[in-house]
Design an enzyme around this catalytic site. Structure first.
Site, PDB file in Angstrom:
ATOM      1  N   GLY A  62     -32.097  11.302 -14.592  1.00 46.07           N
ATOM      2  CA  GLY A  62     -31.875  11.782 -13.225  1.00 46.07           C
ATOM      3  C   GLY A  62     -31.701  10.656 -12.216  1.00 46.07           C
ATOM      4  NE  ARG A 218     -32.468  21.463 -18.374  1.00 42.03           N
ATOM      5  CZ  ARG A 218     -33.285  20.602 -18.966  1.00 42.03           C
ATOM      6  NH1 ARG A 218     -33.222  19.337 -18.675  1.00 42.03           N
ATOM      7  NH2 ARG A 218     -34.134  21.025 -19.874  1.00 42.03           N
ATOM      8  CB  ALA A 258     -45.408  25.583 -16.640  1.00 46.77           C
ATOM      9  NE  ARG A 292     -41.179  21.047 -30.867  1.00 47.70           N
ATOM     10  CZ  ARG A 292     -40.859  20.585 -32.057  1.00 47.70           C
ATOM     11  NH1 ARG A 292     -39.813  19.777 -32.235  1.00 47.70           N
ATOM     12  NH2 ARG A 292     -41.567  20.924 -33.123  1.00 47.70           N
ATOM     13  CD  GLN A 343     -48.757   9.403 -30.010  1.00 50.15           C
ATOM     14  OE1 GLN A 343     -48.683  10.258 -30.868  1.00 50.15           O
ATOM     15  NE2 GLN A 343     -49.345   8.249 -30.220  1.00 50.15           N
ATOM     16  CD  GLN A 415     -55.703   6.754 -41.009  1.00 45.07           C
ATOM     17  OE1 GLN A 415     -56.071   7.580 -40.181  1.00 45.07           O
ATOM     18  NE2 GLN A 415     -56.538   6.169 -41.817  1.00 45.07           N
TER      19      GLN A 415
HETATM   20  P1  NAP Z   1     -60.863   6.548 -31.188  1.00 42.03           P
HETATM   21  O1  NAP Z   1     -59.804   7.181 -30.394  1.00 42.03           O
HETATM   22  O2  NAP Z   1     -61.180   5.116 -30.953  1.00 42.03           O
HETATM   23  O3  NAP Z   1     -62.164   7.434 -30.973  1.00 42.03           O
HETATM   24  C1  NAP Z   1     -63.358   7.097 -31.587  1.00 42.03           C
HETATM   25  C2  NAP Z   1     -64.468   8.006 -31.050  1.00 42.03           C
HETATM   26  O4  NAP Z   1     -65.672   7.657 -31.684  1.00 42.03           O
HETATM   27  C3  NAP Z   1     -64.676   7.877 -29.575  1.00 42.03           C
HETATM   28  O5  NAP Z   1     -64.804   9.166 -29.039  1.00 42.03           O
HETATM   29  C4  NAP Z   1     -65.948   7.064 -29.430  1.00 42.03           C
HETATM   30  O6  NAP Z   1     -66.630   7.609 -28.329  1.00 42.03           O
HETATM   31  C5  NAP Z   1     -66.676   7.324 -30.733  1.00 42.03           C
HETATM   32  N1  NAP Z   1     -67.350   6.124 -31.237  1.00 42.03           N
HETATM   33  C6  NAP Z   1     -66.888   4.861 -31.319  1.00 42.03           C
HETATM   34  N2  NAP Z   1     -67.787   4.053 -31.845  1.00 42.03           N
HETATM   35  C7  NAP Z   1     -68.868   4.792 -32.117  1.00 42.03           C
HETATM   36  C8  NAP Z   1     -70.137   4.519 -32.677  1.00 42.03           C
HETATM   37  N3  NAP Z   1     -70.472   3.291 -33.071  1.00 42.03           N
HETATM   38  N4  NAP Z   1     -71.013   5.527 -32.802  1.00 42.03           N
HETATM   39  C9  NAP Z   1     -70.693   6.786 -32.413  1.00 42.03           C
HETATM   40  N5  NAP Z   1     -69.501   7.100 -31.873  1.00 42.03           N
HETATM   41  C10 NAP Z   1     -68.610   6.113 -31.721  1.00 42.03           C
HETATM   42  O7  NAP Z   1     -60.550   6.663 -32.731  1.00 42.03           O
HETATM   43  P2  NAP Z   1     -59.961   7.867 -33.552  1.00 42.03           P
HETATM   44  O8  NAP Z   1     -60.321   9.180 -32.991  1.00 42.03           O
HETATM   45  O9  NAP Z   1     -60.374   7.585 -34.948  1.00 42.03           O
HETATM   46  O10 NAP Z   1     -58.429   7.660 -33.399  1.00 42.03           O
HETATM   47  C11 NAP Z   1     -57.802   6.467 -33.880  1.00 42.03           C
HETATM   48  C12 NAP Z   1     -56.494   6.237 -33.163  1.00 42.03           C
HETATM   49  O11 NAP Z   1     -55.555   7.226 -33.510  1.00 42.03           O
HETATM   50  C13 NAP Z   1     -56.648   6.288 -31.669  1.00 42.03           C
HETATM   51  O12 NAP Z   1     -55.868   5.293 -31.065  1.00 42.03           O
HETATM   52  C14 NAP Z   1     -56.105   7.633 -31.326  1.00 42.03           C
HETATM   53  O13 NAP Z   1     -55.563   7.679 -30.022  1.00 42.03           O
HETATM   54  C15 NAP Z   1     -55.035   7.834 -32.375  1.00 42.03           C
HETATM   55  N6  NAP Z   1     -54.810   9.260 -32.603  1.00 42.03           N
HETATM   56  C16 NAP Z   1     -54.100   9.928 -31.698  1.00 42.03           C
HETATM   57  C17 NAP Z   1     -53.905  11.276 -31.864  1.00 42.03           C
HETATM   58  C18 NAP Z   1     -53.084  12.060 -30.870  1.00 42.03           C
HETATM   59  O14 NAP Z   1     -53.044  13.259 -30.934  1.00 42.03           O
HETATM   60  N7  NAP Z   1     -52.392  11.427 -29.956  1.00 42.03           N
HETATM   61  C19 NAP Z   1     -54.468  11.934 -32.940  1.00 42.03           C
HETATM   62  C20 NAP Z   1     -55.202  11.210 -33.856  1.00 42.03           C
HETATM   63  C21 NAP Z   1     -55.384   9.876 -33.675  1.00 42.03           C
HETATM   64  P3  NAP Z   1     -67.979   6.958 -27.743  1.00 42.03           P
HETATM   65  O15 NAP Z   1     -67.868   5.495 -28.010  1.00 42.03           O
HETATM   66  O16 NAP Z   1     -67.939   7.324 -26.299  1.00 42.03           O
HETATM   67  O17 NAP Z   1     -69.065   7.632 -28.457  1.00 42.03           O
HETATM   68 FE1  SF4 Z   2     -39.650  12.039 -30.201  1.00 49.07          FE
HETATM   69 FE2  SF4 Z   2     -39.922   9.444 -30.332  1.00 49.07          FE
HETATM   70 FE3  SF4 Z   2     -40.517  10.683 -28.073  1.00 49.07          FE
HETATM   71 FE4  SF4 Z   2     -42.101  10.967 -30.189  1.00 49.07          FE
HETATM   72  S1  SF4 Z   2     -41.723   9.102 -29.060  1.00 49.07           S
HETATM   73  S2  SF4 Z   2     -41.309  12.581 -28.843  1.00 49.07           S
HETATM   74  S3  SF4 Z   2     -40.627  10.911 -31.854  1.00 49.07           S
HETATM   75  S4  SF4 Z   2     -38.531  10.563 -29.020  1.00 49.07           S
END
Ligand code: NAP
Ligand code: SF4
Length: 675
Positions: A62, A218, A258, A292, A343, A415
């Protein structure tokens, strides 16, 4: 000749004064390059690559028709001939490749992120801190002239057309909907008055640009907000737009404010094409279906069903610039599919970072990240076939290196194999499919169920060894963490170990949310069922109410789940800006409890003991799932480092904190580009 696999997709569309070579439009996306230093040359390369690979018509991000309409300070606008000249590099690049390009004109209205925002009425948007000023009748006329002038300047800059952004809750949409137009003058009140603004600006733009210029409108066909348009009003406006000289009508779905997701990964593919289909019998101009549609198969299905004349795909062209070419050459299994994660694209826009793509880090970085063929072929070992290792191995092999990829488990993906288990994240299967095909295409020697050791790597004669061994779950220092009640997220998501009805989850990061989502979910994934998904979110497919809204279904879960974290901030604060709210809403809807600011005490037969808000509590649960993050798995790197060989580490083996597939794939690609 008719294409055998996608006959509808590869049918020309004759607009009278111009022909589109197929039915695919690359939809508008803000790239973050519009305002960047040297952004225009970079955009020229970006758009050139997409045009070269056969997309029929590109719509740019845009561009505002005046200062008030810019999205934020320093956002791009087109208001004079000097600015128009800057666009030439883009239009020339696209035309050199035989493509066509339209510029989107976007006036952000009350969504403008600056104090000079304007709107039909002075009503603040829930997603902006700035209250807009009400436009006076004189300023409305001036804005109409600005749209017309901007269209003429776009033509002068070499564009084949413009897209007038009339949806997603921006200025034009704000005039149309009673929600945001409370005026009592000639520009508000009755429906006829509310649609006067879009119609007058369309007529003015047409008058300034002539009949042989594409004007896409649009149109918000489904507002998904209270006091949005009725279906009858949407149809009436579409007919009036046709009469006023629009060339193509594109579909807009949902305002930005929304509370129903419209493009996230959990939204089923082609979830909203029923709206465009409903419009087909009402107007004669070509209609575009959106949202989508991420593969040629889905696009063909929509077109073959007669639900639209064209399909718009936006993010899929970030994921793979050659989407159309690969489909045309029957190589759709080679397409790097957009998984709708947001992301690296939309989330970056909100973070004011240049756009990229999780599955294709080269996107919008074309001038600095190139995968040139190598002059000297090297023998490389990549250890670990997770996202980082796969990305590195595939790009290195594509450049001409001889790559051996070691993986200790029986499949590639690391993963990613956990992510695909989570309801709503099925799209990750496409990334796995893509990497499988890349391994075949580039002749990578894949050694599954093979634990690469220091000895095998040293004796293997490799000229470069890339360690992508990933991460392992962190074991938090909580008394009783080895109690039989405790499972890791891997036990739950990968090993499918039985989990009881009462669950506590330690950790509220991305994985904690994934585990809570999986455990609170009953039945098949809603992302695979468009009707059920609409009913779940309260999208009214009968379109009986304004905005197309109905009551969402209350969520239910067969389990009682409590998530805990030590930090006081809201749970999931680090999830994506554009998707975190969806995950939080879904879990709250299924009555998942979230407790923050906890201090863990111990785990024993009676459950999880902790202190929160100064009170000692115990959660009597059947299982406690450890989702407390990860630590690097890099022992192999440490031992190889001493051998003097060229050893590199990437992904989680390098840094485990906040690792996600975006960083892993990016790091793998950047190493592979230079090794
Ligand atoms: P994370 O995002 O770093 O979260 C770890 C969690 O564990 C935090 O909530 C933390 O909260 C807790 N934690 C950390 N150390 C701890 C300890 N010693 N004792 C108890 N609790 C502790 O890690 P993750 O959930 O494993 O994810 C890994 C990566 O994958 C991240 O970067 C995440 O963003 C990414 N990921 C993203 C998505 C998505 O949907 N975008 C999905 C899955 C994974 P506290 O320290 O406050 O307790
Ligand atoms: Fe699609 Fe790449 Fe955006 Fe994820 S980061 S929504 S895969 S264009």
């Amino acid at each position: 000749m008719q294409h055998s696999k996608y006959p509808h997709l590869f049918t020309e569309l004759d607009l009278g004064f111009i022909k589109l070579k197929n039915r695919v439009i690359m939809g508008s996306m803000h790239l973050g390059l519009e305002e960047a230093r040297n952004g225009f040359p970079k955009m020229a390369v970006f758009y050139r690559e997409r045009a070269r690979a056969g997309v029929a018509l590109i719509v740019t991000g845009g561009i505002a028709p005046n200062f008030a309409g810019t999205g934020g300070p320093l956002f791009a606008k087109l208001t004079n001939r000097r600015a128009a000249k800057k666009h030439r590099i883009i239009t020339d690049a696209v035309h050199d490749e035989g493509g066509k390009i339209a510029m989107q004109i976007l006036h952000t209205g009350r969504y403008a992120y600056h104090p000079f925002a304007v709107a039909p009425s002075a009503i603040k948007a829930p997603i902006s801190p700035f209250k807009p000023r009400q436009l006076s009748p004189k300023r409305i006329q001036k804005t109409i002239r600005d749209f017309a002038e901007c269209s003429a300047l776009a033509r002068e800059a070499g564009y084949d057309g413009v897209e007038i952004m009339g949806s997603e809750g921006y200025l034009i949409n704000e005039f149309i909907a009673p929600k945001t137009n409370r005026r009592s003058d000639d520009w508000g009140g009755s429906f006829i008055n509310r649609i006067r603004f879009p119609l007058e600006l369309l007529r003015a733009a047409r008058a300034k640009t002539g009949d042989d210029f594409i004007i896409i409108f649009r149109l918000s066909m489904l507002d998904l907000v209270q006091k949005g348009s009725t279906w009858e009003e949407v149809v009436q406006l579409a007919k009036a737009l046709e009469e006023a000289g629009v060339t193509i009508i594109n579909t807009g779905i949902g305002w930005h404010e929304a509370r129903i997701p419209t493009i996230a990964t959990s939204v089923p593919r082609a979830a909203f094409t029923w709206v465009t289909a409903k419009m087909c019998s009402e107007v004669g101009v070509p209609l575009v279906a959106t949202n989508r549609i991420n593969s040629p198969e889905i696009a063909e299905m929509v077109l073959a069903a007669g639900d639209a004349d064209l399909v718009s795909m936006a993010r899929p062209f970030l994921a793979d610039p050659e989407l159309v070419k690969k489909a045309e050459e029957n190589r759709s299994d080679e397409i790097n599919t957009c998984i709708a994660c947001n992301q690296a694209c939309l989330d970056h826009v909100f973070e004011r970072k240049p756009v990229s793509c999780l599955v294709n880090p080269r996107t919008c970085h074309e001038t600095e990240l190139s995968y040139f063929l190598v002059e000297k072929k090297k023998k490389l070992a990549v250890v670990g076939a997770g996202p980082a290792g796969l990305s590195c191995a595939c790009i290195a092999a594509r450049r001409g290196h001889a790559v051996t990829l070691f993986e200790s488990s029986d499949k590639i993906g690391g993963q990613l194999n956990i992510a695909v288990q989570v309801p709503g994240k099925e799209e990750f299967n496409e990334t796995l499919r893509y990497f499988h095909r890349q391994i075949e295409l580039h002749g990578i020697e894949l050694k599954l169920k093979t634990c690469a050791t220091e000895a095998t790597l040293v004796s293997g004669g490799f000229e470069g060894i890339i360690i992508a061994t990933g991460v392992r779950p962190r074991i938090p220092e909580i008394e009783g963490i080895d109690h039989p009640l405790v499972l890791s997220y891997i036990d739950v998501l990968r090993e499918n170990k039985p989990v009881g009805e009462r669950v506590a989850i330690i950790g509220g990061g991305g994985i904690g949310f994934d585990v809570a989502t999986s455990l609170s979910y009953d039945g098949p994934s809603l992302s695979l069922d468009r009707d059920a998904w609409c009913a779940h979110w309260g999208v009214d497919k009968n379109y009986e109410n304004r905005g197309g809204l109905t009551s969402p279904l209350p969520g239910k879960s067969g389990r009682t789940i409590t998530m805990l974290q030590r930090k006081k901030q809201k749970m999931g604060a680090n999830l994506g800006k554009t998707t975190g709210w969806i995950h939080r809403f879904e879990l709250k809807n299924r009555k998942v409890q979230m407790i923050t600011g906890v201090q863990y005490l111990r785990i024993d037969d009676s459950g999880l003991h902790f202190i929160a808000k100064g009170k000692t509590q115990v959660l009597a649960v059947d299982n406690i799932i450890n989702c407390s993050g990860q630590i690097s798995e890099n022992a192999l790197f440490q031992s190889l480092e001493k051998t003097g060989l060229s050893v590199y580490k990437i992904g989680g083996a390098d840094i485990a904190a906040e690792l996600d597939a975006k960083r892993a794939i990016d790091q793998g690609a950047r190493l592979a580009a230079k090794i």
